[in-house]
Scaffold this motif. Structure first.
Motif, PDB file in Angstrom:
ATOM      1  N   LYS A  53       0.824  -1.221   0.000  1.00  0.00           N
ATOM      2  CA  LYS A  53       0.000   0.000   0.000  1.00  0.00           C
ATOM      3  C   LYS A  53       0.854   1.265   0.000  1.00  0.00           C
ATOM      4  CE  LYS A  53      -3.909  -2.223   1.055  1.00  0.00           C
ATOM      5  NZ  LYS A  53      -4.552  -2.934   0.057  1.00  0.00           N
ATOM      6  N   LEU A  54       2.173   1.088  -0.009  1.00  0.00           N
ATOM      7  CA  LEU A  54       3.097   2.216   0.078  1.00  0.00           C
ATOM      8  C   LEU A  54       3.824   2.419  -1.245  1.00  0.00           C
ATOM      9  CD1 LEU A  54       4.631   1.375   3.568  1.00  0.00           C
ATOM     10  CD2 LEU A  54       2.719   2.898   3.053  1.00  0.00           C
ATOM     11  N   ASN A  55       4.335   3.611  -1.427  1.00  0.00           N
ATOM     12  CA  ASN A  55       5.126   3.937  -2.604  1.00  0.00           C
ATOM     13  C   ASN A  55       6.323   2.990  -2.653  1.00  0.00           C
ATOM     14  OD1 ASN A  55       7.598   5.411  -3.728  1.00  0.00           O
ATOM     15  ND2 ASN A  55       5.906   6.603  -4.541  1.00  0.00           N
ATOM     16  N   SER A  56       6.506   2.301  -3.770  1.00  0.00           N
ATOM     17  CA  SER A  56       7.546   1.264  -3.863  1.00  0.00           C
ATOM     18  C   SER A  56       8.956   1.829  -3.685  1.00  0.00           C
ATOM     19  CB  SER A  56       7.431   0.497  -5.176  1.00  0.00           C
ATOM     20  OG  SER A  56       7.563   1.363  -6.268  1.00  0.00           O
ATOM     21  N   GLU A  57       9.219   3.024  -4.191  1.00  0.00           N
ATOM     22  CA  GLU A  57      10.540   3.635  -4.000  1.00  0.00           C
ATOM     23  C   GLU A  57      10.791   3.911  -2.518  1.00  0.00           C
ATOM     24  OE1 GLU A  57      10.651   7.123  -6.441  1.00  0.00           O
ATOM     25  OE2 GLU A  57      10.511   5.969  -8.295  1.00  0.00           O
ATOM     26  N   ASP A  58       9.763   4.369  -1.822  1.00  0.00           N
ATOM     27  CA  ASP A  58       9.893   4.628  -0.387  1.00  0.00           C
ATOM     28  C   ASP A  58      10.156   3.338   0.379  1.00  0.00           C
ATOM     29  OD1 ASP A  58       9.313   7.231  -1.066  1.00  0.00           O
ATOM     30  OD2 ASP A  58       7.433   7.334   0.062  1.00  0.00           O
ATOM     31  N   VAL A  59       9.504   2.259  -0.017  1.00  0.00           N
ATOM     32  CA  VAL A  59       9.686   0.976   0.667  1.00  0.00           C
ATOM     33  C   VAL A  59      11.129   0.497   0.495  1.00  0.00           C
ATOM     34  CG1 VAL A  59       9.017  -1.466   0.707  1.00  0.00           C
ATOM     35  CG2 VAL A  59       7.260   0.308   0.544  1.00  0.00           C
ATOM     36  N   ILE A  60      11.670   0.624  -0.702  1.00  0.00           N
ATOM     37  CA  ILE A  60      13.062   0.223  -0.937  1.00  0.00           C
ATOM     38  C   ILE A  60      14.007   1.059  -0.084  1.00  0.00           C
ATOM     39  CG2 ILE A  60      14.922   0.214  -2.656  1.00  0.00           C
ATOM     40  CD1 ILE A  60      12.704  -0.579  -4.723  1.00  0.00           C
ATOM     41  N   GLU A  61      13.768   2.373  -0.048  1.00  0.00           N
ATOM     42  CA  GLU A  61      14.615   3.257   0.754  1.00  0.00           C
ATOM     43  C   GLU A  61      14.480   2.921   2.250  1.00  0.00           C
ATOM     44  OE1 GLU A  61      15.474   8.037   1.149  1.00  0.00           O
ATOM     45  OE2 GLU A  61      14.169   7.337  -0.463  1.00  0.00           O
ATOM     46  N   ARG A  62      13.276   2.570   2.684  1.00  0.00           N
ATOM     47  CA  ARG A  62      13.041   2.179   4.076  1.00  0.00           C
ATOM     48  C   ARG A  62      13.791   0.896   4.401  1.00  0.00           C
ATOM     49  NH1 ARG A  62      11.547  -0.868   7.805  1.00  0.00           N
ATOM     50  NH2 ARG A  62      11.108  -2.675   6.611  1.00  0.00           N
ATOM     51  N   HIS A  63      13.766  -0.069   3.485  1.00  0.00           N
ATOM     52  CA  HIS A  63      14.506  -1.317   3.690  1.00  0.00           C
ATOM     53  C   HIS A  63      16.006  -1.047   3.798  1.00  0.00           C
ATOM     54  CE1 HIS A  63      10.932  -3.623   3.376  1.00  0.00           C
ATOM     55  NE2 HIS A  63      10.923  -3.822   2.070  1.00  0.00           N
ATOM     56  N   ALA A  64      16.507  -0.156   2.959  1.00  0.00           N
ATOM     57  CA  ALA A  64      17.937   0.189   3.014  1.00  0.00           C
ATOM     58  C   ALA A  64      18.278   0.836   4.360  1.00  0.00           C
ATOM     59  CB  ALA A  64      18.302   1.120   1.862  1.00  0.00           C
ATOM     60  N   LEU A  65      17.409   1.735   4.829  1.00  0.00           N
ATOM     61  CA  LEU A  65      17.627   2.356   6.137  1.00  0.00           C
ATOM     62  C   LEU A  65      17.651   1.293   7.226  1.00  0.00           C
ATOM     63  CD1 LEU A  65      17.878   4.862   7.996  1.00  0.00           C
ATOM     64  CD2 LEU A  65      15.362   4.921   8.045  1.00  0.00           C
ATOM     65  N   GLU A  66      16.754   0.321   7.140  1.00  0.00           N
ATOM     66  CA  GLU A  66      16.715  -0.717   8.162  1.00  0.00           C
ATOM     67  C   GLU A  66      17.974  -1.582   8.126  1.00  0.00           C
ATOM     68  OE1 GLU A  66      13.833  -4.027  10.210  1.00  0.00           O
ATOM     69  OE2 GLU A  66      13.004  -2.755   8.647  1.00  0.00           O
ATOM     70  N   LEU A  67      18.522  -1.829   6.943  1.00  0.00           N
ATOM     71  CA  LEU A  67      19.792  -2.560   6.861  1.00  0.00           C
ATOM     72  C   LEU A  67      20.919  -1.772   7.524  1.00  0.00           C
ATOM     73  CD1 LEU A  67      19.671  -4.079   3.281  1.00  0.00           C
ATOM     74  CD2 LEU A  67      19.686  -5.326   5.451  1.00  0.00           C
ATOM     75  N   HIS A  68      20.944  -0.452   7.286  1.00  0.00           N
ATOM     76  CA  HIS A  68      21.936   0.399   7.955  1.00  0.00           C
ATOM     77  C   HIS A  68      21.740   0.336   9.476  1.00  0.00           C
ATOM     78  CE1 HIS A  68      23.561   2.206   4.363  1.00  0.00           C
ATOM     79  NE2 HIS A  68      22.367   2.613   3.978  1.00  0.00           N
ATOM     80  N   PHE A  69      20.492   0.410   9.891  1.00  0.00           N
ATOM     81  CA  PHE A  69      20.127   0.359  11.305  1.00  0.00           C
ATOM     82  C   PHE A  69      20.624  -0.942  11.932  1.00  0.00           C
ATOM     83  CE2 PHE A  69      16.426  -0.323  14.399  1.00  0.00           C
ATOM     84  CZ  PHE A  69      16.882   0.584  15.339  1.00  0.00           C
ATOM     85  N   PHE A  70      20.335  -2.050  11.278  1.00  0.00           N
ATOM     86  CA  PHE A  70      20.759  -3.363  11.774  1.00  0.00           C
ATOM     87  C   PHE A  70      22.276  -3.419  11.921  1.00  0.00           C
ATOM     88  CE2 PHE A  70      22.148  -7.747  10.806  1.00  0.00           C
ATOM     89  CZ  PHE A  70      21.643  -8.372  11.932  1.00  0.00           C
ATOM     90  N   GLN A  71      22.997  -2.979  10.900  1.00  0.00           N
ATOM     91  CA  GLN A  71      24.459  -3.013  10.946  1.00  0.00           C
ATOM     92  C   GLN A  71      25.000  -2.100  12.049  1.00  0.00           C
ATOM     93  OE1 GLN A  71      26.512  -5.070   9.340  1.00  0.00           O
ATOM     94  NE2 GLN A  71      24.747  -6.040   8.418  1.00  0.00           N
ATOM     95  N   TYR A  72      24.395  -0.935  12.200  1.00  0.00           N
ATOM     96  CA  TYR A  72      24.831   0.000  13.239  1.00  0.00           C
ATOM     97  C   TYR A  72      24.631  -0.612  14.625  1.00  0.00           C
ATOM     98  CZ  TYR A  72      25.078   4.215  16.113  1.00  0.00           C
ATOM     99  OH  TYR A  72      25.408   5.134  17.072  1.00  0.00           O
ATOM    100  N   LEU A  73      23.457  -1.207  14.852  1.00  0.00           N
ATOM    101  CA  LEU A  73      23.145  -1.763  16.171  1.00  0.00           C
ATOM    102  C   LEU A  73      24.005  -2.968  16.515  1.00  0.00           C
ATOM    103  CD1 LEU A  73      19.268  -1.535  16.450  1.00  0.00           C
ATOM    104  CD2 LEU A  73      20.997   0.080  17.224  1.00  0.00           C
ATOM    105  N   LYS A  74      24.442  -3.725  15.510  1.00  0.00           N
ATOM    106  CA  LYS A  74      25.291  -4.892  15.765  1.00  0.00           C
ATOM    107  C   LYS A  74      26.583  -4.491  16.462  1.00  0.00           C
ATOM    108  CE  LYS A  74      26.196  -7.551  12.303  1.00  0.00           C
ATOM    109  NZ  LYS A  74      26.289  -8.354  11.081  1.00  0.00           N
ATOM    110  N   ASN A  75      26.990  -3.250  16.308  1.00  0.00           N
ATOM    111  CA  ASN A  75      28.247  -2.786  16.874  1.00  0.00           C
ATOM    112  C   ASN A  75      28.077  -2.077  18.213  1.00  0.00           C
ATOM    113  OD1 ASN A  75      30.320  -3.397  14.681  1.00  0.00           O
ATOM    114  ND2 ASN A  75      28.602  -2.522  13.574  1.00  0.00           N
TER     115      ASN A  75
END
Length: 174
Positions: A53-75
């Motif tokens: 139900k969301l803009n597909s470009e926004d969803v991709i960008e959100r997924h990328a942010l979450e990957l950054h978030f995950f990597q940041y939190l691992k440290n």
């Protein structure tokens, strides 16, 4: 707790269990805009019924942010990672009646090896309808209010995928 929060905020909360690969979706009145009528159980740790139900470009960008978030939190030390959340602003996929959504992600529990066990995503109406390109994604220390600059988490992007994973994705794309 997620259901109680939703009853107060009238937002949508998605509690994802990555170990069992399932999610519990709690939908307040805001959920109606996303086609959600009441609470749901889905056989996936990812809420595609909302992403669709969301803009597909926004969803991709959100997924990328979450990957950054995950990597940041691992440290971060074990006692620190729950102090952080992502914040982003997503658009609906409805081109005629675009509305904006505030999205947050928090990791509630992780395993000893650093994998996420439980995550909570919140979706709520945005009061800001000013058009901007992109999701305006941020990682925020919710204990202090500090926005984490991208310079602090971008170095971790080098380790998002292994060389072999990149090779496989390249072959799949071809």
């Amino acid at each position: 707790m997620a259901a109680a929060y939703v009853s107060i905020e009238q937002c949508v909360a998605v509690l994802s269990d990555f170990q069992a690969d399932c999610s519990y979706i709690y939908a307040g009145n805001f959920g109606k805009l996303l086609g959600l009528l009441g609470d749901l159980f889905i056989d996936s740790a990812f809420e595609d019924c909302i992403f669709d139900k969301l803009n597909s470009e926004d969803v991709i960008e959100r997924h990328a942010l979450e990957l950054h978030f995950f990597q940041y939190l691992k440290n971060l030390p074990e006692e620190e990672y729950r102090n952080y959340s992502t914040f982003s602003r997503l658009r609906s996929s409805d081109k005629k009646n675009v509305y904006y959504i505030i999205h947050r992600t928090m990791y509630l529990k992780r395993s000893p090896n650093g994998s996420v066990l439980f995550a909570l995503c919140l979706y709520a109406a945005s009061t800001n309808s000013e058009f901007r390109k992109g999701i305006d994604g941020k990682i925020v220390n919710i204990k202090t209010g500090e926005t984490i600059s991208s310079e602090k988490y971008k170095p971790y992007t080098e380790s998002l995928l292994s060389q072999r994973e990149l090779e496989i994705l390249t072959h799949l794309a071809k």
